[in-house]
Design an enzyme around this catalytic site. Structure first.
Site, PDB file in Angstrom:
ATOM      1  N   LYS A  79     -31.241   8.273 -82.998  1.00 15.78           N
ATOM      2  CA  LYS A  79     -30.471   7.398 -82.103  1.00 15.78           C
ATOM      3  C   LYS A  79     -29.206   8.136 -81.728  1.00 15.78           C
ATOM      4  O   LYS A  79     -28.749   9.019 -82.461  1.00 15.78           O
ATOM      5  CB  LYS A  79     -30.090   6.107 -82.831  1.00 15.78           C
ATOM      6  CG  LYS A  79     -29.770   4.960 -81.914  1.00 15.78           C
ATOM      7  CD  LYS A  79     -31.044   4.282 -81.450  1.00 15.78           C
ATOM      8  CE  LYS A  79     -30.789   3.048 -80.633  1.00 15.78           C
ATOM      9  NZ  LYS A  79     -32.037   2.271 -80.456  1.00 15.78           N
TER      10      LYS A  79
HETATM   11  P1  NAD Z   1     -28.663  -3.835 -72.156  1.00 13.18           P
HETATM   12  O1  NAD Z   1     -27.458  -3.008 -72.065  1.00 13.18           O
HETATM   13  O2  NAD Z   1     -29.630  -3.838 -71.046  1.00 13.18           O
HETATM   14  O3  NAD Z   1     -28.253  -5.341 -72.468  1.00 13.18           O
HETATM   15  C1  NAD Z   1     -27.386  -5.673 -73.517  1.00 13.18           C
HETATM   16  C2  NAD Z   1     -26.990  -7.126 -73.400  1.00 13.18           C
HETATM   17  O4  NAD Z   1     -26.153  -7.454 -74.511  1.00 13.18           O
HETATM   18  C3  NAD Z   1     -26.186  -7.427 -72.144  1.00 13.18           C
HETATM   19  O5  NAD Z   1     -26.589  -8.670 -71.630  1.00 13.18           O
HETATM   20  C4  NAD Z   1     -24.757  -7.490 -72.663  1.00 13.18           C
HETATM   21  O6  NAD Z   1     -23.921  -8.288 -71.887  1.00 13.18           O
HETATM   22  C5  NAD Z   1     -24.990  -8.103 -74.023  1.00 13.18           C
HETATM   23  N1  NAD Z   1     -23.861  -7.899 -74.917  1.00 13.18           N
HETATM   24  C6  NAD Z   1     -23.161  -6.742 -75.125  1.00 13.18           C
HETATM   25  N2  NAD Z   1     -22.139  -6.971 -75.965  1.00 13.18           N
HETATM   26  C7  NAD Z   1     -22.209  -8.271 -76.315  1.00 13.18           C
HETATM   27  C8  NAD Z   1     -21.442  -9.110 -77.154  1.00 13.18           C
HETATM   28  N3  NAD Z   1     -20.390  -8.635 -77.816  1.00 13.18           N
HETATM   29  N4  NAD Z   1     -21.799 -10.415 -77.280  1.00 13.18           N
HETATM   30  C9  NAD Z   1     -22.867 -10.913 -76.609  1.00 13.18           C
HETATM   31  N5  NAD Z   1     -23.640 -10.165 -75.795  1.00 13.18           N
HETATM   32  C10 NAD Z   1     -23.311  -8.865 -75.656  1.00 13.18           C
HETATM   33  O7  NAD Z   1     -29.370  -3.383 -73.532  1.00 13.18           O
HETATM   34  P2  NAD Z   1     -30.879  -3.613 -73.998  1.00 13.18           P
HETATM   35  O8  NAD Z   1     -31.612  -2.375 -73.739  1.00 13.18           O
HETATM   36  O9  NAD Z   1     -31.382  -4.910 -73.469  1.00 13.18           O
HETATM   37  O10 NAD Z   1     -30.690  -3.715 -75.584  1.00 13.18           O
HETATM   38  C11 NAD Z   1     -30.394  -4.930 -76.244  1.00 13.18           C
HETATM   39  C12 NAD Z   1     -30.809  -4.817 -77.713  1.00 13.18           C
HETATM   40  O11 NAD Z   1     -32.199  -4.496 -77.784  1.00 13.18           O
HETATM   41  C13 NAD Z   1     -30.094  -3.723 -78.511  1.00 13.18           C
HETATM   42  O12 NAD Z   1     -29.949  -4.151 -79.845  1.00 13.18           O
HETATM   43  C14 NAD Z   1     -31.066  -2.570 -78.450  1.00 13.18           C
HETATM   44  O13 NAD Z   1     -30.899  -1.657 -79.508  1.00 13.18           O
HETATM   45  C15 NAD Z   1     -32.372  -3.332 -78.573  1.00 13.18           C
HETATM   46  N6  NAD Z   1     -33.552  -2.593 -78.098  1.00 13.18           N
HETATM   47  C16 NAD Z   1     -33.626  -2.143 -76.817  1.00 13.18           C
HETATM   48  C17 NAD Z   1     -34.772  -1.471 -76.410  1.00 13.18           C
HETATM   49  C18 NAD Z   1     -34.972  -1.007 -74.990  1.00 13.18           C
HETATM   50  O14 NAD Z   1     -36.074  -0.562 -74.670  1.00 13.18           O
HETATM   51  N7  NAD Z   1     -33.997  -1.090 -74.113  1.00 13.18           N
HETATM   52  C19 NAD Z   1     -35.801  -1.234 -77.321  1.00 13.18           C
HETATM   53  C20 NAD Z   1     -35.702  -1.712 -78.614  1.00 13.18           C
HETATM   54  C21 NAD Z   1     -34.568  -2.407 -78.990  1.00 13.18           C
END
Ligand code: NAD
Length: 450
Positions: A136
């Site tokens: 990561k």
């Molecule tokens: P993203 O950046 O597209 O979305 C993140 C979201 O979290 C946004 O809506 C943002 O406003 C919100 N956020 C950020 N800080 C915040 C806070 N303090 N309080 C409340 N909301 C908050 O990211 P993503 O890719 O959707 O990732 C979200 C989660 O999913 C993370 O934990 C990431 O590690 C996990 N994840 C993502 C993927 C992927 O393929 N993108 C895969 C596995 C896991």
């Protein structure tokens, strides 16, 4: 609640005998004074290792990442000022294949959090039977606070600084919080310009989650949300729950949360409460997930969306719904939230959203938890499909990608459920144990060099 804020009440009640899912004992590493994500993940490792009597040398190796890289790199901003950014790449393990994991752009990024997230990637890859290890990375800054041109320069300069520490057969980044397909296009383009003219065409697989026209795969953008849906569908079948007419609250409406909302709406599930870094809102009639997704894509957040009533974070976590899907950041469901959540199931789209103390309360209250290493592994799984297509110069249809993902998620869900049932474990410990068993088998076969 701020990130890394200590759990609200460090003394958790004793496990009750009425819970449906076995409740894990409190951590042997003692109550954490402040939320230390890496220690939490190490503790999950210890717990699962005890269950399967993991070979001590395997536990020792897996307790720490192999490589931890910190790079301070300069970027010229639009106003001519030079700013130095702090970037990280942690490579936890590459026994089963190249290091693999996302790149996060967020002001809260720390080395310890990246270590925790890298470690979880090793378990996810093993659980999903992918030929990958875990990694990561990220940069500590707010991507919303810079211009597009600055964002591009920051991304390219970091990729250049990483140099040979990434590569299609060595370490393969992907999108995470604050990054997306565009970020991956810039990373791939930068990397391909560093390897020399003759190798340029063969390195598309240095990152996954690229735009489709630049070598990405159909189905990757929605893959993580789609994978969560396949898990929820299996859970509904297992528990006899009817999804048609069900309700959901979603924290985080970015890549994972918005696709989850859109896909579940097709199965009759209404998203009635949402929240992101700007605040929380409710709509008892159900949000139009498509429209909200388009709004967030255009505006960058849910702030100002007209069809919802603003609520506090506390009200959000007390909203009655069937499903709660944390899809934002780690350390969101502590003890206070776990006591207030009025739902049947937590589907962890995010990594590490539930604290150990929070999880004990949820399980005692009979609320099921679909753990992150299982529930959100659709992202890395479809990343693998993209990497395979890049290697073979192929383009699979979206139907093919979805069908493969459905088989992979369903199999993993059933394996975790069966293991949990037969060993009387919670699902998180079961998922870790299965992943560890697979890694242990290979370590025992190959042993340690030299
Ligand atoms: P993203 O950046 O597209 O979305 C993140 C979201 O979290 C946004 O809506 C943002 O406003 C919100 N956020 C950020 N800080 C915040 C806070 N303090 N309080 C409340 N909301 C908050 O990211 P993503 O890719 O959707 O990732 C979200 C989660 O999913 C993370 O934990 C990431 O590690 C996990 N994840 C993502 C993927 C992927 O393929 N993108 C895969 C596995 C896991």
């Amino acid at each position: 609640m701020k990130l890394n804020e200590p759990p609200s009440d460090p003394s958790s009640p004793a496990p009750s005998s009425t819970s449906r899912v076995p409740v894990p004992a409190p951590s042997s590493r003692a109550a954490f004074k402040e939320y230390d994500f890496f220690k939490v993940i190490q503790d999950y490792l210890d717990r699962a290792a005890d269950v399967i009597s993991l070979e001590p040398f395997v536990r020792t190796i897996l307790s720490q990442p192999k490589n931890e890289l910190i790079i301070n790199f300069p970027v010229k901003m639009d106003d001519g000022e030079v700013r130095v950014f702090k970037g990280y790449r942690v490579q936890h393990n590459n026994l089963l294949g190249p290091f693999k994991g996302g790149m996060r752009f967020h002001p809260s990024v720390t080395l310890d959090d990246v270590k925790a997230l890298a470690t979880m990637m090793t378990w996810k890859s093993a659980l999903m039977r992918l030929p990958y290890g875990g990694a990561k990375g990220g940069i500590k800054f707010d991507p919303h606070s810079v211009s597009r041109a600055e964002l591009q320069r920051i991304t390219r300069r970091f990729t250049h600084a990483l140099g040979d520490n990434i590569g299609p057969e060595y370490d393969i980044p992907a999108p995470d919080v604050g990054t997306n397909a565009q970020t991956m296009a810039w990373m791939m383009d930068t990397y391909s310009n560093m390897v020399g003219t003759t190798r340029k065409q063969g390195v598309k697989g240095v990152v996954t989650g690229k735009p489709v026209a630049s070598g990405g795969t159909l189905g990757r953008a929605k893959a993580t949300g789609q994978g969560v849906v396949y898990c929820i569908v299996e859970w509904a079948k297992e528990t006899g729950f009817n999804l048609e007419g069900a309700t959901m609250s979603v924290q985080g409406f970015g890549n994972v949360g918005s696709h989850l909302g859109v896909i579940l709406s097709r199965l009759g599930v209404s998203t009635i409460a949402v929240g992101d870094h700007t605040g929380y809102m409710i709509n008892p009639e159900g949000f139009n997930a498509h429209k909200l997704q388009d709004y967030v894509a255009a505006k960058g957040s849910i702030a100002g969306y007209p069809n919802g009533k603003p609520i506090t974070r506390e009200e959000f976590f007390s909203t009655k719904a069937d499903i709660f899907a944390p899809c934002a950041l780690e350390n969101q469901i502590g003890e206070a939230e776990a006591k207030n959540l009025d739902v049947r199931i937590i589907a962890e789209g995010a990594n590490g959203p539930t604290t150990p103390a929070g999880e004990r309360i949820l399980l005692e209250r009979g609320i099921d938890v679909l753990p992150d290493v299982l529930a959100n592994s659709g992202g890395v799984t479809v990343s693998y499909y993209e990497w395979v297509q890049n290697k073979r110069s192929e383009s699979w249809s979206e139907e093919e990608v979805d069908a493969r993902l459905e088989r992979a998620m369903t199999r993993a869900y059933r394996e975790v459920s069966d293991f949990a049932r037969s060993h009387k474990l919670d699902r998180r410990t079961a998922a870790y144990a299965l992943a560890l068993q697979r890694i242990e088998t290979v370590y025992k076969e190959r042993e340690i060099f030299p």
